[in-house]
Design a protein around this motif. Structure first.
Motif, PDB file in Angstrom:
ATOM      1  N   ARG A 132      44.248  45.845  49.187  1.00 15.26           N
ATOM      2  CA  ARG A 132      43.585  44.573  48.880  1.00 15.26           C
ATOM      3  C   ARG A 132      44.440  43.658  48.005  1.00 15.26           C
ATOM      4  O   ARG A 132      44.062  42.508  47.766  1.00 15.26           O
ATOM      5  N   CYS A 133      45.558  44.163  47.507  1.00 18.46           N
ATOM      6  CA  CYS A 133      46.488  43.320  46.748  1.00 18.46           C
ATOM      7  C   CYS A 133      47.224  42.398  47.721  1.00 18.46           C
ATOM      8  O   CYS A 133      47.432  42.737  48.884  1.00 18.46           O
ATOM      9  N   ASN A 134      47.648  41.234  47.241  1.00 17.20           N
ATOM     10  CA  ASN A 134      48.448  40.350  48.088  1.00 17.20           C
ATOM     11  C   ASN A 134      49.802  40.952  48.402  1.00 17.20           C
ATOM     12  O   ASN A 134      50.326  40.810  49.515  1.00 17.20           O
ATOM     13  N   VAL A 135      50.378  41.629  47.410  1.00 12.84           N
ATOM     14  CA  VAL A 135      51.634  42.359  47.587  1.00 12.84           C
ATOM     15  C   VAL A 135      51.461  43.717  46.928  1.00 12.84           C
ATOM     16  O   VAL A 135      50.955  43.804  45.800  1.00 12.84           O
ATOM     17  N   LEU A 136      51.874  44.784  47.611  1.00 12.23           N
ATOM     18  CA  LEU A 136      51.779  46.136  47.069  1.00 12.23           C
ATOM     19  C   LEU A 136      53.149  46.793  47.114  1.00 12.23           C
ATOM     20  O   LEU A 136      53.764  46.895  48.180  1.00 12.23           O
ATOM     21  N   LEU A 137      53.638  47.239  45.938  1.00 11.71           N
ATOM     22  CA  LEU A 137      54.945  47.884  45.829  1.00 11.71           C
ATOM     23  C   LEU A 137      54.797  49.228  45.125  1.00 11.71           C
ATOM     24  O   LEU A 137      53.956  49.383  44.240  1.00 11.71           O
ATOM     25  N   PHE A 138      55.637  50.184  45.517  1.00  8.50           N
ATOM     26  CA  PHE A 138      55.684  51.487  44.861  1.00  8.50           C
ATOM     27  C   PHE A 138      57.081  51.696  44.294  1.00  8.50           C
ATOM     28  O   PHE A 138      58.074  51.584  45.026  1.00  8.50           O
ATOM     29  N   HIS A 175      62.690  39.411  42.948  1.00 11.20           N
ATOM     30  CA  HIS A 175      62.425  39.386  44.389  1.00 11.20           C
ATOM     31  C   HIS A 175      61.048  38.836  44.775  1.00 11.20           C
ATOM     32  O   HIS A 175      60.863  38.453  45.937  1.00 11.20           O
ATOM     33  N   TYR A 176      60.093  38.790  43.829  1.00  9.26           N
ATOM     34  CA  TYR A 176      58.728  38.441  44.225  1.00  9.26           C
ATOM     35  C   TYR A 176      58.066  37.418  43.309  1.00  9.26           C
ATOM     36  O   TYR A 176      56.859  37.204  43.412  1.00  9.26           O
ATOM     37  N   PHE A 177      58.824  36.760  42.452  1.00  8.01           N
ATOM     38  CA  PHE A 177      58.235  35.856  41.464  1.00  8.01           C
ATOM     39  C   PHE A 177      57.403  34.757  42.118  1.00  8.01           C
ATOM     40  O   PHE A 177      56.354  34.364  41.594  1.00  8.01           O
ATOM     41  N   ASP A 178      57.831  34.258  43.264  1.00  8.04           N
ATOM     42  CA  ASP A 178      57.123  33.171  43.939  1.00  8.04           C
ATOM     43  C   ASP A 178      56.054  33.668  44.906  1.00  8.04           C
ATOM     44  O   ASP A 178      55.364  32.855  45.539  1.00  8.04           O
ATOM     45  N   LYS A 179      55.894  34.983  45.019  1.00 10.13           N
ATOM     46  CA  LYS A 179      54.939  35.538  45.978  1.00 10.13           C
ATOM     47  C   LYS A 179      53.555  35.779  45.373  1.00 10.13           C
ATOM     48  O   LYS A 179      52.607  36.111  46.092  1.00 10.13           O
ATOM     49  N   ALA A 180      53.438  35.641  44.059  1.00  7.07           N
ATOM     50  CA  ALA A 180      52.160  35.930  43.395  1.00  7.07           C
ATOM     51  C   ALA A 180      52.029  35.102  42.126  1.00  7.07           C
ATOM     52  O   ALA A 180      53.003  34.496  41.647  1.00  7.07           O
ATOM     53  N   ASP A 181      50.803  35.092  41.586  1.00  7.43           N
ATOM     54  CA  ASP A 181      50.510  34.382  40.337  1.00  7.43           C
ATOM     55  C   ASP A 181      50.326  35.358  39.175  1.00  7.43           C
ATOM     56  O   ASP A 181      50.521  35.001  38.016  1.00  7.43           O
ATOM     57  N   TRP A 182      49.914  36.593  39.514  1.00  2.77           N
ATOM     58  CA  TRP A 182      49.655  37.631  38.526  1.00  2.77           C
ATOM     59  C   TRP A 182      50.324  38.927  38.989  1.00  2.77           C
ATOM     60  O   TRP A 182      50.401  39.187  40.197  1.00  2.77           O
TER      61      TRP A 182
END
Length: 368
Positions: A132-138, A175-182
């Motif tokens: 359910r996260c917009n981006v999920l990383l492990f 790598h993901y600063f612009d892909k999310a707000d939080w």
């Protein structure tokens, strides 16, 4: 035999029946643990450990407790079968508000894990709340292109969790600063209700230098957030971290208790903590599993650490709770079922206004 009227036979039958009853009760107790029994077991385990003493708060108290709890949980985790939930044909929920929030409150979730936990813990985060996260990383110490995990240049082990966290947030910024707000950090035994997290964050601005979680009031002047309960950095907080965390006088590179060290780092960079309880004063982020927060059984150190008074009971937990910690895989699927699938017929759940008003606060600046 039991129909005989002889005294010896009657005594034999009585003893045999009594033995069956005792055997049944023992078998029931050892195979079907209710949440209350689990909580009592956890409490006994906690209080019999070396941590069940009243000492001044230190960085190692919660760290050692965390190791003991994870070691105990790992002993009990076997191979848990993945459960597939098919939401399409089972429900007709009106989820328009949640879907709209997923577009306006974008959350990147990154999970702290290790190569030994991929098949026993991390996969179940991936199959339940993580989707359910917009981006999920492990993040792990080893790259696994199949799972996949992002390998960091750090040794595996609890003594290097601070380094793992520092490197992971730097990777996310790059790598993901612009892909999310939080940007949320969680463990592979944390369960998060992402919709409730988005609702909470919707009353805050990602442009503010702030981060949120389960608030501990010790060690760091402004307090810090439990790593296991998960903590969330705003976009501005992540930017300040990326620009200032290389300064070793501001942020420790490795060692210590990861969440406390991140707390020191955030404070030195001018990132503030804020109240995360709802309008009724109930907790949203939780550093233990649901049963512990309902029934109690907290370790002694928790009463010194918790900024919200170490409350217990259903009335202390927000209806829009966000996270729980020390959640084994089978309980992740149970929570998934209870939260998203079990419904009482004839009851339409309305929305509650539980967010606190967000006052204008002067933004602290980083230390020079």
């Amino acid at each position: 035999l039991c129909g005989s009227s002889q005294t010896s036979n009657l005594n034999f039958c009585f003893g045999l029946s009594f033995g069956f009853v005792i055997a049944f009760l023992i078998a029931s107790f050892t195979t079907i643990r209710t949440p209350l029994v689990l909580t009592q077991y956890s409490s006994n385990f906690i209080r019999s450990s070396s941590l069940a003493v009243t000492n001044p708060p230190s960085r190692n108290t919660s760290l050692n407790y965390d190791k003991l709890m994870h070691d105990e949980l790992n002993k009990k985790i076997g191979k848990v079968r993945e459960i597939q939930f098919n939401d399409v044909h089972m429900h007709h929920d009106d989820d328009r508000v949640a879907k709209n929030l997923s577009k306006t409150v974008r959350i990147l979730c990154w999970i702290m894990t290790g190569p030994q936990n991929l098949d026993t813990k991390a996969i179940h985060v991936k199959k339940t709340w993580g989707k359910r996260c917009n981006v999920l990383l492990f993040f792990s110490s080893v790259t696994n292109k199949t799972f996949p995990t992002i390998g960091l240049n750090v040794s595996e082990g609890r003594g290097h969790l601070t380094a793992k966290t520092m490197l992971a947030f730097r990777y996310v910024f790059k790598h993901y600063f612009d892909k999310a707000d939080w940007f949320m950090k969680a463990d592979d035994d944390t369960y998060v209700i992402v919709e409730n997290l988005r609702y909470f964050l919707s009353s805050h601005s990602p442009k503010e230098p702030v981060y949120f979680g389960h608030h501990f009031k010790t060690i760091v002047k402004q307090g810090y957030y439990s790593g296991g309960a998960g903590y969330v950095l705003s976009k501005e907080a992540l930017r300040r971290f990326a620009e200032g965390s290389n300064n070793k006088q501001m942020c420790r590179e490795d060692g210590g208790a990861e969440d406390a060290e991140i707390g020191h780092c955030m404070q030195n960079l001018g990132v503030r903590t804020e109240n995360t309880t709802d309008k009724l004063g109930r907790s949203r982020f939780h550093c233990f599993d649901p049963e512990t927060h309902i029934f109690g059984g907290y370790p002694d150190w928790y009463y010194q650490y918790d900024a919200n008074g170490a409350k217990k009971g259903t009335e202390s937990i927000s209806d829009y709770a966000i996270s729980f910690h020390y959640v084994p895989p089978n309980k992740m699927y149970a929570l998934e079922f209870y939260i998203y699938h079990l419904r009482p017929y004839g009851i339409e759940t309305g929305h509650q206004d539980l967010n606190n008003p967000h006052p204008k606060i002067n933004t602290p600046r980083p230390k020079v």
